[in-house]
Scaffold this active site. Structure first.
Site, PDB file in Angstrom:
ATOM      1  N   HIS A  37       0.839  -1.320  -0.223  1.00  0.00           N
ATOM      2  CA  HIS A  37      -0.047  -0.197   0.281  1.00  0.00           C
ATOM      3  C   HIS A  37       1.002   1.442   0.020  1.00  0.00           C
ATOM      4  O   HIS A  37       0.474   2.205  -0.751  1.00  0.00           O
ATOM      5  CB  HIS A  37      -0.823   0.056   1.296  1.00  0.00           C
ATOM      6  CG  HIS A  37      -1.857  -1.265   1.340  1.00  0.00           C
ATOM      7  ND1 HIS A  37      -1.837  -1.993   2.543  1.00  0.00           N
ATOM      8  CD2 HIS A  37      -3.032  -1.649   0.878  1.00  0.00           C
ATOM      9  CE1 HIS A  37      -2.685  -2.862   2.217  1.00  0.00           C
ATOM     10  NE2 HIS A  37      -3.479  -2.491   1.285  1.00  0.00           N
ATOM     11  N   GLN A 153      -8.038  -7.834 -11.029  1.00  0.00           N
ATOM     12  CA  GLN A 153      -8.721  -6.582 -10.459  1.00  0.00           C
ATOM     13  C   GLN A 153      -8.312  -5.358 -11.476  1.00  0.00           C
ATOM     14  O   GLN A 153      -9.052  -4.548 -11.888  1.00  0.00           O
ATOM     15  CB  GLN A 153      -8.443  -6.365  -9.067  1.00  0.00           C
ATOM     16  CG  GLN A 153      -8.746  -4.996  -8.611  1.00  0.00           C
ATOM     17  CD  GLN A 153      -8.785  -5.005  -6.990  1.00  0.00           C
ATOM     18  OE1 GLN A 153      -9.393  -5.552  -6.314  1.00  0.00           O
ATOM     19  NE2 GLN A 153      -7.623  -4.337  -6.658  1.00  0.00           N
ATOM     20  N   SER A 186      -2.549  -8.005   3.339  1.00  0.00           N
ATOM     21  CA  SER A 186      -3.258  -7.941   4.634  1.00  0.00           C
ATOM     22  C   SER A 186      -3.592  -9.305   5.187  1.00  0.00           C
ATOM     23  O   SER A 186      -3.380  -9.331   6.550  1.00  0.00           O
ATOM     24  CB  SER A 186      -4.457  -6.981   4.598  1.00  0.00           C
ATOM     25  OG  SER A 186      -4.088  -5.667   4.070  1.00  0.00           O
TER      26      SER A 186
END
Ligand code: AMP
Length: 290
Positions: A37, A153, A186
């Site tokens: 991120h 994605q 995550s």
């Protein structure tokens, strides 16, 4: 950094920047931030005057039997990391801020969204496309940053932006990995120590695939079987998706003739890990056509 939780407040705060002609870079996330991120954010900061990061665990993209309730969350730690990284706005809405009434509208990219990871997670990519569209409408960014780790994605979002003429530039950022090669995620926090050790089979399988292709094996069915077998040799690992596809269209291919995408979805214990690599033997060897 300003932390904002409502759509109206964020719109109002960004309007002044937009009027002043400042470019807005946007990084949508589900929080529990890691180096992946922060790398997207670094890119957004380098290319824009104003940066917005969103943290929203989007219920629309979780299946009924998935990990919505236990998805890791730590807004305090995430805020500290973003503050330190120099983000201008953290948008952290609650579910009722984002969805004050049950959503009737769905953005779906059904063909790209129903195969590979989408076949294992029905409805997932419609949930993603819908929330990303809504976030784009709220933030109205000049550019939005996504990780290549979620390769399918990115392909779906690019197609959605093209199809709907959404006025945003999509930037894909290479996958950030831990020292042993495991892609930062995550969800890695779910892994027990033994599973964390076993998880290295995933990046190893990407390397093994490149080795097999380099050795001259070109039949994709055979390669997929060999790669699945390589993963199964790790007792804690179950390969759910092992697919060699066209890197741009994600179409099936019979024979490896040029760059090829290997997409892996591997279950380690209860945790599903996603990874991929575009294998391009010609360019690895410096032999691209002139
Ligand atoms: P998530 O919070 O998992 O929804 O991820 C938010 C964004 O970070 C998505 O665009 C992901 O593709 C990207 N991302 C997640 N993991 C990585 C990674 N290891 N390297 C680069 N980008 C990542």
């Amino acid at each position: 950094m300003e932390t904002i939780t409502t759509i109206a407040d964020l719109r109002e705060r960004l309007a002044a920047h937009r009027r002043a002609g400042r470019s807005i870079g946007f990084v949508p996330t589900m929080g529990y931030l890691h180096q992946g991120h922060l790398t997207l954010l670094g890119r957004a900061k380098a290319e824009n005057a104003v940066t917005v990061v969103s943290i929203f665990v989007n219920p629309l993209q979780f299946g009924a039997n998935e990990d919505l309730a236990k998805y890791p969350r730590d807004l305090e730690r995430d805020s500290a990391l973003l503050e330190e990284a120099g983000v201008d706005f953290l948008f952290a809405p609650g579910v009722t801020d984002m969805y004050p009434q049950p959503m009737q509208t769905v953005v779906d990219v059904p063909k790209l969204g129903s195969e590979l990871e989408g076949a294992a997670r029905p409805g997932h990519f419609a949930g993603v496309a819908t929330v990303v569209t809504k976030l784009f409408n709220i933030v109205q960014p000049d550019a939005a940053y996504f990780g290549e780790k979620d390769y399918q994605q990115v392909a779906i979002i690019r197609r959605m932006v093209d199809d709907l003429a959404q006025p945003v530039r999509i930037v894909a950022v290479p996958t950030v990995r831990e020292a042993d090669g495991l892609a930062c995620s995550s969800r890695n926090v779910y892994l027990t120590p033994a599973e964390r050790t076993a998880a290295v089979i995933v990046p190893r399988a990407l390397a093994e695939a490149a080795r097999l292709i380099r050795s001259g094996i070109a039949d994709t069915t055979r390669l997929e079987q060999m790669i699945a077998g390589f993963i199964r040799a790790e007792p804690l690992a179950t390969p759910e998706v092992v697919a060699l596809r066209h890197p741009e269209t994600l179409a099936e291919i019979d024979t490896v003739v040029g760059p090829v995408l290997l997409l892996l979805f591997v279950r380690i214990g209860q945790t599903r890990l996603l990874d991929n690599r575009v294998i391009d033997i010609a360019s690895e060897n410096g032999m691209e056509a002139a």
